[in-house]
Motif scaffolding. Structure first.
Motif, PDB file in Angstrom:
ATOM      1  N   ASP A   1      28.048  -2.707  89.573  1.00  0.00           N
ATOM      2  CA  ASP A   1      28.333  -3.029  88.169  1.00  0.00           C
ATOM      3  C   ASP A   1      29.364  -4.155  88.048  1.00  0.00           C
ATOM      4  O   ASP A   1      29.300  -4.963  87.119  1.00  0.00           O
ATOM      5  N   VAL A   2      30.309  -4.205  88.980  1.00  0.00           N
ATOM      6  CA  VAL A   2      31.270  -5.310  89.003  1.00  0.00           C
ATOM      7  C   VAL A   2      30.513  -6.631  89.138  1.00  0.00           C
ATOM      8  O   VAL A   2      30.783  -7.607  88.441  1.00  0.00           O
ATOM      9  N   VAL A   3      29.526  -6.647  90.034  1.00  0.00           N
ATOM     10  CA  VAL A   3      28.714  -7.843  90.249  1.00  0.00           C
ATOM     11  C   VAL A   3      27.872  -8.152  89.015  1.00  0.00           C
ATOM     12  O   VAL A   3      27.870  -9.278  88.510  1.00  0.00           O
ATOM     13  N   ASP A   4      27.157  -7.142  88.516  1.00  0.00           N
ATOM     14  CA  ASP A   4      26.177  -7.361  87.452  1.00  0.00           C
ATOM     15  C   ASP A   4      26.799  -7.536  86.070  1.00  0.00           C
ATOM     16  O   ASP A   4      26.267  -8.288  85.253  1.00  0.00           O
ATOM     17  N   THR A   5      27.908  -6.857  85.803  1.00  0.00           N
ATOM     18  CA  THR A   5      28.514  -6.890  84.479  1.00  0.00           C
ATOM     19  C   THR A   5      29.684  -7.861  84.393  1.00  0.00           C
ATOM     20  O   THR A   5      29.761  -8.674  83.468  1.00  0.00           O
ATOM     21  N   LEU A   6      30.593  -7.776  85.375  1.00  0.00           N
ATOM     22  CA  LEU A   6      31.765  -8.645  85.361  1.00  0.00           C
ATOM     23  C   LEU A   6      31.482  -9.998  86.012  1.00  0.00           C
ATOM     24  O   LEU A   6      32.293 -10.911  85.920  1.00  0.00           O
ATOM     25  N   LYS A   7      30.348 -10.085  86.698  1.00  0.00           N
ATOM     26  CA  LYS A   7      29.919 -11.330  87.359  1.00  0.00           C
ATOM     27  C   LYS A   7      30.921 -11.791  88.428  1.00  0.00           C
ATOM     28  O   LYS A   7      31.180 -12.983  88.597  1.00  0.00           O
ATOM     29  N   ILE A   8      31.467 -10.809  89.156  1.00  0.00           N
ATOM     30  CA  ILE A   8      32.399 -11.085  90.250  1.00  0.00           C
ATOM     31  C   ILE A   8      31.694 -10.736  91.561  1.00  0.00           C
ATOM     32  O   ILE A   8      31.183  -9.620  91.709  1.00  0.00           O
ATOM     33  N   PRO A   9      31.644 -11.654  92.528  1.00  0.00           N
ATOM     34  CA  PRO A   9      31.046 -11.314  93.815  1.00  0.00           C
ATOM     35  C   PRO A   9      31.867 -10.239  94.530  1.00  0.00           C
ATOM     36  O   PRO A   9      33.101 -10.255  94.459  1.00  0.00           O
ATOM     37  N   VAL A  10      31.176  -9.333  95.212  1.00  0.00           N
ATOM     38  CA  VAL A  10      31.831  -8.278  95.993  1.00  0.00           C
ATOM     39  C   VAL A  10      31.307  -8.364  97.419  1.00  0.00           C
ATOM     40  O   VAL A  10      30.098  -8.295  97.648  1.00  0.00           O
ATOM     41  N   LEU A  11      32.239  -8.513  98.355  1.00  0.00           N
ATOM     42  CA  LEU A  11      31.909  -8.606  99.774  1.00  0.00           C
ATOM     43  C   LEU A  11      32.454  -7.365 100.467  1.00  0.00           C
ATOM     44  O   LEU A  11      33.673  -7.153 100.479  1.00  0.00           O
ATOM     45  N   CYS A  12      31.558  -6.551 101.005  1.00  0.00           N
ATOM     46  CA  CYS A  12      31.932  -5.304 101.669  1.00  0.00           C
ATOM     47  C   CYS A  12      31.792  -5.456 103.175  1.00  0.00           C
ATOM     48  O   CYS A  12      30.815  -6.037 103.654  1.00  0.00           O
ATOM     49  N   TYR A  13      32.745  -4.880 103.898  1.00  0.00           N
ATOM     50  CA  TYR A  13      32.767  -4.950 105.357  1.00  0.00           C
ATOM     51  C   TYR A  13      32.947  -3.540 105.886  1.00  0.00           C
ATOM     52  O   TYR A  13      33.899  -2.853 105.497  1.00  0.00           O
TER      53      TYR A  13
END
Length: 191
Positions: free
Chosen positions: A102-114
Motif C-alpha cells: 500500500d505504501v507503494v501503490d497509495t503513497l507512491k514510495i518505492p519499497v526495497l526489502c532485503y
C-alpha cells in the motif's frame, strides 16, 4: 513509478551492504531514504543496520505489531520520504507485506526489502513468502558454498558445529550459528 522490490538470498550474500549502498545513493542525491530493521535482531545495537564489511546506519525498528503503512505515512508527512528500505524483511508479517504494498501503490514510495528466503529447515519465512508472491521485482543476491557452487540454503549449527534439523524457526545469530551452503551440502549435512 514506485515498485516493491525483494532482494533475497542465503546468509552472507551482502544484503545489508547492498541496502546501505542504496540508501547512500539516495542521500547523495539529496533525497530522504528511511531504513527499517527488525527489533528482534539487535546483535549490532538496537536501531542499527550493520554489514559484515563495516558499513552501518541508524534505522527505524519494526515488530510484528508495527503498523508500517501508518508509520511511513506519518514520516512522509513530516519530511518527504523518497524510498523505504527494509532489512531483515523475512520477519515481516503477511499484513505488513500488504501494508508496504500500500505504501507503494497509495503513497507512491518505492519499497526495497532485503531478507532471507528460507530458514534453516528449508522452509519459507512468512515475510519472504508474501514478498515472493506480491513484489513487483524479485532479485536474488548470490553467495557461494564452500564447494564453489551457489549457496541457496542455510544450515543452523550447534555449539559443536553439527547441523541441526529441528528447532524454533527464529534464532538470531551470525556465522557462529549459521552456514550458507548449496542444496547438495545442505542435504548431506542433515543425513
Amino acid at each position: 513509478m514506485a515498485q516493491l522490490y525483494f532482494y533475497y538470498s542465503a546468509m552472507n550474500a551482502g544484503k545489508s551492504t547492498t541496502m546501505l549502498q542504496s540508501s547512500f545513493n539516495y542521500q547523495e542525491r539529496g533525497m530522504n531514504p528511511v531504513i527499517f530493521t527488525a527489533k528482534i535482531d539487535n546483535r549490532f545495537g538496537e536501531g542499527k543496520v550493520s554489514s559484515r564489511i563495516g558499513l552501518e546506519a541508524d534505522a527505524e525498528l519494526f515488530t510484528v505489531e508495527t503498523q508500517l503503512f501508518d508509520h511511513i505515512a506519518t514520516l512522509n508527512e513530516k519530511q518527504k520520504v523518497h524510498c523505504v528500505l527494509i532489512d531483515e524483511s523475512q520477519f515481516l508479517t503477511k499484513e505488513q507485506v500488504h501494508q508496504i504494498s500500500d505504501v507503494v501503490d497509495t503513497l507512491k514510495i518505492p519499497v526495497l526489502c532485503y531478507g532471507l528466503r528460507t530458514d534453516f529447515r528449508g522452509e519459507l519465512f512468512t515475510g519472504a513468502q508474501y514478498l515472493l508472491a506480491w513484489a513487483d521485482k524479485l532479485i536474488e543476491l548470490k553467495t557461494v558454498c564452500h564447494c564453489g557452487r551457489k549457496a541457496n540454503m542455510v544450515l543452523r549449527t550447534d555449539e559443536n558445529g553439527v547441523a541441526m534439523a529441528d528447532g524454533d524457526q527464529v534464532e538470531i545469530g551470525g556465522n557462529e550459528r549459521y552456514v550458507s551452503v548449496c542444496r547438495k551440502h545442505y542435504k548431506d549435512a542433515l543425513k
